[in-house]
Every structure is written in structure tokens, then in C-alpha cells.
Design an enzyme around this catalytic site. Structure first.
Site, PDB file in Angstrom:
ATOM      1  N   SER A  83      48.851  52.260  41.934  1.00 32.82           N
ATOM      2  CA  SER A  83      48.495  53.581  41.397  1.00 32.82           C
ATOM      3  C   SER A  83      47.076  53.621  40.837  1.00 32.82           C
ATOM      4  O   SER A  83      46.646  54.660  40.357  1.00 32.82           O
ATOM      5  CB  SER A  83      49.484  53.959  40.297  1.00 32.82           C
ATOM      6  OG  SER A  83      49.345  53.049  39.226  1.00 32.82           O
ATOM      7  N   CYS A  84      46.334  52.498  40.914  1.00 33.76           N
ATOM      8  CA  CYS A  84      45.006  52.500  40.272  1.00 33.76           C
ATOM      9  C   CYS A  84      43.837  52.262  41.220  1.00 33.76           C
ATOM     10  O   CYS A  84      42.955  53.103  41.344  1.00 33.76           O
ATOM     11  CB  CYS A  84      44.983  51.462  39.164  1.00 33.76           C
ATOM     12  SG  CYS A  84      46.272  51.745  37.953  1.00 33.76           S
ATOM     13  N   LEU A  85      43.827  51.099  41.882  1.00 37.44           N
ATOM     14  CA  LEU A  85      42.649  50.764  42.693  1.00 37.44           C
ATOM     15  C   LEU A  85      42.322  51.838  43.747  1.00 37.44           C
ATOM     16  O   LEU A  85      41.181  52.312  43.798  1.00 37.44           O
ATOM     17  CB  LEU A  85      42.825  49.378  43.340  1.00 37.44           C
ATOM     18  CG  LEU A  85      42.125  48.195  42.659  1.00 37.44           C
ATOM     19  CD1 LEU A  85      42.321  48.174  41.167  1.00 37.44           C
ATOM     20  CD2 LEU A  85      42.517  46.881  43.266  1.00 37.44           C
ATOM     21  N   ASP A  95      41.161  55.092  41.893  1.00 32.49           N
ATOM     22  CA  ASP A  95      39.882  54.979  41.181  1.00 32.49           C
ATOM     23  C   ASP A  95      38.717  54.826  42.151  1.00 32.49           C
ATOM     24  O   ASP A  95      37.610  55.305  41.896  1.00 32.49           O
ATOM     25  CB  ASP A  95      39.917  53.803  40.184  1.00 32.49           C
ATOM     26  CG  ASP A  95      40.849  54.107  39.017  1.00 32.49           C
ATOM     27  OD1 ASP A  95      41.290  55.269  38.897  1.00 32.49           O
ATOM     28  OD2 ASP A  95      41.159  53.194  38.231  1.00 32.49           O
TER      29      ASP A  95
END
Ligand code: UGA
Length: 437
Positions: free
Chosen positions: A266-268, A271
Site C-alpha cells: 500500500s506504500c511503495l 508513493d
């Protein structure tokens, strides 16, 4: 000192639990009442090693969980840990955080403690000053730096080691103005994390540090994935030995050099997209970041093409996927490459059966009866024509000929080189391993 944490996802719940277990007086607040009830009963809504244990520990002390935002009126420190997802064009979606600070703002006047609001949520540079601060001042009719303070405090914890990372971060970043509030925040973190570097900077730099961190990690992964593709063309070459050796060079470092199906979670991916979008808007062509993303997308395509090379048309072919979680030790499937792979294989009418030690429930929410779910790896392999090992769950390392013998066609694609040492009576392809001729 009373601490409030707004948003009880991975970051918020880990922070709430760790602080409470250390004896701090903490209130964890979330709009989802069902979630709050579960957490109050010591049940974590997510699978995260150590989390439930530490939560239960905190609940025995001074921890309160609630959906009542007015409770922030007694807090000295307020951490905001809500999600900042992405819009369809890749840009950051601030609706959740705007709503959260809107509610905090409305309740600020009731708070006579001049609280410090620390934003842990990942936000694109400029958001603190241009979006969050104006909402807080407008809704509270109060002045930052006088009646309350706003500080950027990006988070670096990883899922699957969230508790360890919350207890022992590599650094603490505090962005904002050099006021007495900043000194107070610094003292709090010095006590919480003795010997951890505390970087004090302005909002914009703190916001950018978070993107720098995640985009650099993504770059490392795409770098090793690109090398792994080259290795596959060199008979006998092994990307892990290369990663291990270059990792010994302190200028490089050994972490995040594990080649595989590409980075998910859910981040890399989110982002990277937000930073690319922000760079474009700022008039900078993000050549390198674009390439990092391109390599990542190609990893998945490569897995499909390897499958097709052996099986031909995939229609009606039974394919086993081992692991749907975006990485081991989590039940999180958000932006998991494995889920993307299954979607693509389904489009080609392949028959999919999956196994995952923790993520079946979440996977079912996505695919329902479009795929089959196996309780054991053996069941997942039975009569299958190909197995693709996607997530590096420890238990897949134990696979041997005994399990594979139930396959209709013993074709194994190992995206994490987990079975490389084994003498297997199968057709074995591994990402990053040059097959001997
Ligand atoms: C990531 C960052 O690592 C955290 O520092 C950050 O706080 C977090 O995002 C966030 O912004 O909230 P996380 O999403 O938990 O943490 O996952 P990672 O451990 O970074 O893994 C991301 C993806 O990269 C996974 O799909 C993983 O399998 C893959 N990966 C990671 C590799 O393929 N190779 C590696 O060597 C490392």
C-alpha cells in the site's frame, strides 16, 4: 501527558499499542466503530506479528479506544495516522486527512493544553503549510505556534515488522518551526527513543524525506530486478550471490536487494506515483523514477510470458499461485503483485487456485468464486499444470518432490529462488537464476 492517535490502521494501531504498553496515557481514535470495538477487546483487525500481544498489554494499562473525536480535548500530543491513498491519475488523495484535521480543528478550542499535532500520514511537499495548517487554523479559530503547533513527523515502519520499527525507528524526523513546541516534541522523542537520531527541519523537507526514502527503496528493488533479468540470460548466474556481495559494500548496503516479482503493497507503488505526479507538476521530468516503475511493471509481464512459453495458450490451464499477500508475515493484499498476476491470468481464462497462510480471507473479498482457494499447499498443487511462488512465506521453503508429485505438469516458477538448493524432479525456473544449458 495524554496522547491521542487519530486513525487506527497499521501505523496508528502500532503506535497506540506501543505507547500504551510503555505506560503512556493514550486514546486511540478511529471513525470505524466496529473496528474500535474489536480493538478494545484486544483483537487486531489486521495480522501483524506482535501487534495483538502488545495491544493487550496496553489495554491492561491506560489505553482507551474510541470513535469519539471530542476526546482529543484532553491531549497534549496528537498523532494523525490516517491513510493518504491515490487518485486514479496517481496523484495523492487528501480527502481522508482533510476530514480528520477538519474534525481536530473543530475540537481544538476545547483543548486548553496547547497541543502539538504531529502528522505521520505521508503527504506531498507543501501539504502541511498549504492544506493542513489553514484547515486547522480556520476550524479552530486559533493560531499555530501560539495556541497549538503543527509538526511533520513522517513514519518509516514496515508492515510485518511494525512493532519492532515503532519501538526502534532508525530516525525521527520533525518538520516545522523552531518553537518551544518543537523543543517539547524533541524531548518527548528523546525520552521515547534514546540514542535515535532526531532530525529537525522544515515541513517541506520532512515531507520530501518520506518520498525520498520510499522512492529510493523502490529504486533499489528495480535495480536488482533489472540485474536479475540479465542474470537469467547468463547460464549459472545467481542474482542472490551478486546481491549479497554488493550488499557488503557499506556504500550500497544489503537490504532491499531481494529480486522478485516487483514491489507491491500500500506504500511503495502509491508513493512512487505521487512523487512522479508531483515532479511532473513541478516541471521536472522524473526520468529515473519512471524507469523504476517501468522495470516494476515488466517483472509481472515477465512472469506471464515465462508461463506462456511453457504452457502455450493459458485458457483452461490450471495454475497454482503460492502467496497472495504483498509480502510474508502480513495478510495485506493491497497492491500485491500476486493479485495483479491473478487478474491478468483470469483474463486469459486460466483456472486459478491459490494458497496463502494468512491472506485467503482478504483474497476472497477480491475474487470471490472466480478462483479456488486451498487450505494446504498440497491441495493447491493437486492436478495443477504450473505453480508460481509469489510470496516468500517461510513454509514454501519446505516444498519438495513429495508435494510436486501431485501436479499434472511439474512446472515451477520460483519468483524468490526459495527452492534453488533442492534437487527437484520438476521443470524449474527461478527469477534471477541463469539456467544451465
Ligand atoms: C514501505 C517502506 O519500506 C517503509 O519504510 C514505509 O514506512 C512504508 O512503506 C510506508 O510508506 O508506510 P511496506 O509497504 O510495509 O513498507 O513494505 P516493504 O517491506 O517496503 O516492501 C514493499 C514491497 O517491496 C513488497 O512487495 C516486497 O516484497 C518488495 N521487496 C522489498 C522486494 O521485492 N525486494 C526487497 O528486497 C524488498
Amino acid at each position: 501527558m495524554k496522547i491521542g492517535v487519530i486513525g487506527l490502521g497499521f501505523v496508528g494501531l502500532s503506535l497506540t499499542s506501543v505507547l500504551a504498553s510503555k505506560g503512556y496515557d493514550v486514546v486511540g481514535i478511529d471513525i470505524d466503530n466496529e473496528k474500535c470495538k474489536k480493538i478494545s477487546n484486544g483483537i487486531s483487525p489486521i495480522f501483524e506479528p506482535e501487534l495483538e500481544k502488545i495491544l493487550k498489554n496496553g489495554l491492561k494499562k491506560k489505553l482507551k479506544i474510541s470513535n469519539d473525536f471530542t476526546l482529543i480535548k484532553n491531549c497534549d500530543l496528537l498523532f494523525v495516522t490516517v491513510g493518504t491513498p491515490q487518485n486514479t491519475n496517481g496523484s495523492i488523495n487528501l480527502s481522508i486527512i482533510k476530514k480528520a484535521v477538519h474534525t481536530i480543528g473543530k475540537n481544538l478550542q476545547e483543548n486548553k493544553k496547547k497541543p502539538i499535532i504531529l502528522i505521520k500520514s505521508t503527504v506531498i511537499p507543501g501539504t502541511m503549510k498549504k492544506v493542513i495548517l489553514p484547515i486547522l487554523e480556520k476550524k479552530s479559530n486559533e493560531k499555530a505556534g501560539k495556541d497549538f503547533e503543527l509538526i511533520s513527523n513522517p513514519e518509516f515502519l514496515q508492515e510485518s515488522s511494525a512493532i519492532r520499527d515503532t519501538k526502534f525507528p532508525h530516525a525521527v524526523v520533525l518538520g516545522g518551526n523552531q518553537t518551544k513546541f518543537m523543543k517539547k516534541a524533541k524531548n518527548f522523542f528523546m525520552k521515547l527513543h534514546p540514542n535515535v537520531p532526531i532530525i529537525i527541519t522544515n515541513h517541506e523537507t520532512a515531507e520530501m524525506i518520506k518520498y525520498a526514502n520510499n522512492s529510493f527503496l523502490a529504486t533499489k528493488i528495480s535495480f536488482i530486478n533489472q540485474l536479475s533479468n540479465i542474470c537469467q540470460k547468463i547460464p549459472g548466474a545467481n542474482v542472490d550471490d551478486i546481491a549479497k556481495t554488493i550488499g557488503l559494500d557499506p556504500r550500497i548496503g544489503k537490504l532491499f536487494l531481494n529480486a522478485g516479482p516487483g514491489y507491491g503493497g500500500s506504500c511503495l507503488p502509491k508513493d512512487m506515483k505521487a512523487l512522479i505526479n508531483f515532479a511532473n507538476i513541478s516541471g521536472i521530468n522524473p526520468t529515473l523514477l519512471n524507469a523504476v516503475e517501468e522495470v516494476n511493471t515488466k517483472q509481472l509481464k515477465q512472469i506471464i510470458s515465462l508461463t506462456k512459453q511453457k504452457l502455450g495458450n493459458l485458457s483452461s490451464k490450471k495454475i497454482t499461485i503460492l502467496g497472495t499477500a504483498f509480502k510474508p508475515d502480513t495478510d495485506d493484499i493491497r497492491d500485491s503483485i500476486s493479485i495483479e498476476l491473478i487478474k491478468k491470468l483470469l483474463k486469459m481464462n486460466a483456472k486459478i487456485i491459490i494458497h496463502d497462510p494468512k491472506a485467503i480471507k482478504n483474497t476472497k473479498k477480491v475474487f470471490e468464486d472466480k478462483i479456488d482457494y486451498a487450505k494446504t499447499v498440497r491441495d493447491a498443487l493437486s492436478k495443477s499444470q504450473c505453480v508460481i511462488i509469489m510470496t516468500q512465506w517461510k513454509q514454501y521453503k519446505k516444498l519438495n518432490n513429495n508435494e510436486f508429485k501431485y501436479m499434472k505438469r511439474k512446472f515451477v516458477i520460483d519468483c524468490r529462488r526459495m527452492l534453488i538448493e533442492k534437487q527437484l524432479d520438476v521443470d524449474y525456473l527461478a527469477i534471477g537464476l541463469g539456467k544451465e544449458k
